[in-house]
Design an enzyme around this catalytic site. Structure first.
Site, mmCIF file in Angstrom:
data_model
loop_
_atom_site.group_PDB
_atom_site.id
_atom_site.type_symbol
_atom_site.label_atom_id
_atom_site.label_comp_id
_atom_site.label_asym_id
_atom_site.label_seq_id
_atom_site.Cartn_x
_atom_site.Cartn_y
_atom_site.Cartn_z
ATOM 1 N N LYS A 110 0.833 -1.219 0.000
ATOM 2 C CA LYS A 110 0.000 0.000 0.000
ATOM 3 C C LYS A 110 0.860 1.258 0.000
ATOM 4 O O LYS A 110 0.507 2.241 -0.650
ATOM 5 C CB LYS A 110 -0.985 -0.001 1.176
ATOM 6 C CG LYS A 110 -2.093 -1.026 0.982
ATOM 7 C CD LYS A 110 -3.322 -0.780 1.830
ATOM 8 C CE LYS A 110 -4.448 -1.705 1.389
ATOM 9 N NZ LYS A 110 -5.606 -1.703 2.236
ATOM 10 N N LYS A 192 -4.909 -10.624 -5.724
ATOM 11 C CA LYS A 192 -6.139 -10.973 -5.006
ATOM 12 C C LYS A 192 -7.289 -10.061 -5.437
ATOM 13 O O LYS A 192 -7.065 -8.910 -5.838
ATOM 14 C CB LYS A 192 -5.943 -10.914 -3.488
ATOM 15 C CG LYS A 192 -5.816 -9.541 -2.910
ATOM 16 C CD LYS A 192 -6.079 -9.550 -1.399
ATOM 17 C CE LYS A 192 -6.252 -8.111 -0.934
ATOM 18 N NZ LYS A 192 -6.924 -7.930 0.311
ATOM 19 N N LYS A 195 -11.152 -4.535 -3.156
ATOM 20 C CA LYS A 195 -12.068 -3.398 -3.283
ATOM 21 C C LYS A 195 -11.444 -2.289 -4.116
ATOM 22 O O LYS A 195 -12.109 -1.596 -4.850
ATOM 23 C CB LYS A 195 -12.384 -2.834 -1.900
ATOM 24 C CG LYS A 195 -13.160 -3.748 -1.005
ATOM 25 C CD LYS A 195 -13.554 -2.948 0.237
ATOM 26 C CE LYS A 195 -13.875 -3.859 1.394
ATOM 27 N NZ LYS A 195 -13.088 -3.548 2.590
HETATM 28 N N1 AQP Z 1 -9.548 -11.662 -2.179
HETATM 29 C C1 AQP Z 1 -9.867 -12.056 -0.968
HETATM 30 N N2 AQP Z 1 -10.071 -13.367 -0.717
HETATM 31 C C2 AQP Z 1 -10.403 -13.787 0.542
HETATM 32 N N3 AQP Z 1 -10.545 -12.939 1.587
HETATM 33 C C3 AQP Z 1 -10.360 -11.635 1.374
HETATM 34 N N4 AQP Z 1 -10.427 -10.540 2.180
HETATM 35 C C4 AQP Z 1 -10.137 -9.423 1.463
HETATM 36 N N5 AQP Z 1 -9.879 -9.762 0.191
HETATM 37 C C5 AQP Z 1 -10.006 -11.122 0.095
HETATM 38 C C6 AQP Z 1 -10.778 -10.597 3.593
HETATM 39 O O1 AQP Z 1 -11.900 -9.739 3.787
HETATM 40 C C7 AQP Z 1 -11.819 -9.123 5.057
HETATM 41 C C8 AQP Z 1 -12.035 -7.639 4.833
HETATM 42 O O2 AQP Z 1 -10.970 -6.874 5.026
HETATM 43 P P1 AQP Z 1 -10.916 -5.291 4.847
HETATM 44 O O3 AQP Z 1 -12.174 -4.604 4.948
HETATM 45 O O4 AQP Z 1 -9.812 -4.850 5.723
HETATM 46 O O5 AQP Z 1 -10.624 -5.180 3.379
HETATM 47 P P2 AQP Z 1 -9.351 -5.383 2.632
HETATM 48 O O6 AQP Z 1 -8.516 -6.527 3.057
HETATM 49 O O7 AQP Z 1 -8.711 -4.062 2.614
HETATM 50 O O8 AQP Z 1 -10.160 -5.760 1.357
HETATM 51 P P3 AQP Z 1 -9.724 -5.505 -0.014
HETATM 52 O O9 AQP Z 1 -10.843 -5.824 -0.892
HETATM 53 O O10 AQP Z 1 -8.457 -6.200 -0.282
HETATM 54 O O11 AQP Z 1 -9.509 -3.918 -0.007
HETATM 55 P P4 AQP Z 1 -8.236 -3.117 -0.478
HETATM 56 O O12 AQP Z 1 -8.348 -3.103 -1.941
HETATM 57 O O13 AQP Z 1 -8.453 -1.769 0.155
HETATM 58 O O14 AQP Z 1 -7.023 -3.829 0.022
HETATM 59 C C9 AQP Z 1 -10.479 -9.522 5.663
HETATM 60 O O15 AQP Z 1 -10.688 -10.582 6.586
HETATM 61 C C10 AQP Z 1 -9.694 -10.033 4.483
HETATM 62 O O16 AQP Z 1 -8.775 -11.040 4.839
#
Ligand code: AQP
Length: 326
Positions: A110, A192, A195
């Protein structure tokens, strides 16, 4: 068992978040003491719009409820409404070497993306996460694979605190799902699903049937038209197989057997059908909840914060005593 987990309010919840985290949360609700948090303080480390933040928080509460979190069984609350999270975060900051934070994969990725706009909150993100977890004597944290490293750090911090100040915190364990721990991007299955990823990389939990169809149609596959699970050489098809199996509630082997000899086109049509059917109840429930947003959802969050606050404040009092502050 005490279960704790959270999701940031910003961004659309996708099927990766669902299969990696929320699906396990729902299963844990039976017979466990579950606390599910909307981690708005974590979301401040990324670019966000203050105009829409409160709305995103409310929307995420609706998402939790629409996905199947039952407020009668689980505590749902907003992180910033319980100030003990930031207080404990500060105490834990003083016990965590900077080098350990700089080694975190999520921080490296990030901060590289943000370059000069990287901030100290992004570096300290896993300490706030450790505070969230340790504050509630959590035993199990259901998360996707990307968060495993952060849970390891929370474990190390708990052990370090206990060693320095005497037995205080439970040492939590990460719980990853067997199949959906890392759902990959539909656009680039080496990354992966996320979002903040490329448009169309993720199927949202609330996408309408047409959008689901378009996204699956344009999902990356390969050229040999053979449906088999081989994440190394066939990452696109393997990812679609995992999604298909998870939503059909069958093993990958069962899916391979069922789809043997089918073309990718037919497989994608079947997957689209399964997704539309599985996600339909979430869309319906969400529409219903939208109407009850003001009173019902606000009340759930307010009750949740009250309960969380009671637990958190007694734990913080114990921490302060151990650290010699009172
Ligand atoms: N691709 C994924 N597969 C399985 N689990 C996933 N999680 C996130 N992406 C995957 C799990 O979802 C939960 C939410 O975590 P968060 O709100 O902290 O979101 P994040 O990890 O920031 O989700 P994103 O989609 O990956 O957002 P960005 O793009 O901002 O990094 C966690 O339990 C995570 O493990």
């Amino acid at each position: 068992m005490r279960i704790f987990s959270g999701i940031q309010p910003t961004g659309e919840i996708h099927i990766g978040n669902y299969l990696g985290a929320i699906k396990q949360w729902i299963e844990f609700q039976e017979g466990n003491d579950c606390i599910y948090c909307i981690v708005d303080l974590h979301a401040l480390t990324s670019d966000y719009d203050p105009e829409t933040m409160r709305d995103s928080i409310m929307n995420k509460a609706i998402v939790y409820l629409a996905a199947g979190i039952d407020p009668e069984k689980s505590t749902i609350f907003v992180q910033s409404e319980v100030k003990e999270h930031t207080e404990l975060c500060w105490y834990l900051n003083t016990l965590t070497p900077i080098g350990e934070l700089e080694r975190m994969t999520q921080y490296k990725e990030k901060s590289k993306r943000k370059k000069k706009r990287s901030n100290a909150g992004l570096l300290n993100y896993p300490i706030l996460m450790a505070a969230d977890i340790l504050l509630y004597d959590t035993e199990v944290v259901p998360v996707g694979e990307d968060q495993k490293q952060h849970i390891e750090l929370a474990r190390d911090i708990a052990k370090r605190f206990n060693k320095r100040f005497g037995e205080t915190f439970k040492v939590p364990k990460a719980q990853l799902p067997k199949k959906g721990a890392r759902i990959m991007s539909l656009k680039n299955p080496k990354n992966k699903m996320s979002k903040s990823g490329k448009k169309g990389n993720a199927v949202s939990l609330f996408d309408d049937p047409k959008t689901i169809e378009e996204k699956i149609k344009s999902a990356v596959t390969d050229t040999d038209n053979k449906i088999s699970y081989d994440p190394k050489d066939k990452p696109g098809i393997s990812n679609l197989l995992v999604i298909y199996s998870e939503f059909k509630d069958q093993t990958i082997e069962e899916s391979e057997k069922e789809l043997k000899g089918e073309s990718y086109k037919v497989f994608k049509e079947k997957l689209t059908e399964v997704l539309i059917e599985s996600l339909d109840p979430f869309r319906k429930k969400r529409r219903e909840l939208e109407k009850r947003r003001e009173v019902y959802v606000e009340e759930i969050l307010s009750q949740g914060a009250k309960k969380a606050k009671t637990l958190a404040s007694s734990n913080i009092a114990r921490v302060k005593r151990k650290m010699g502050l009172v």
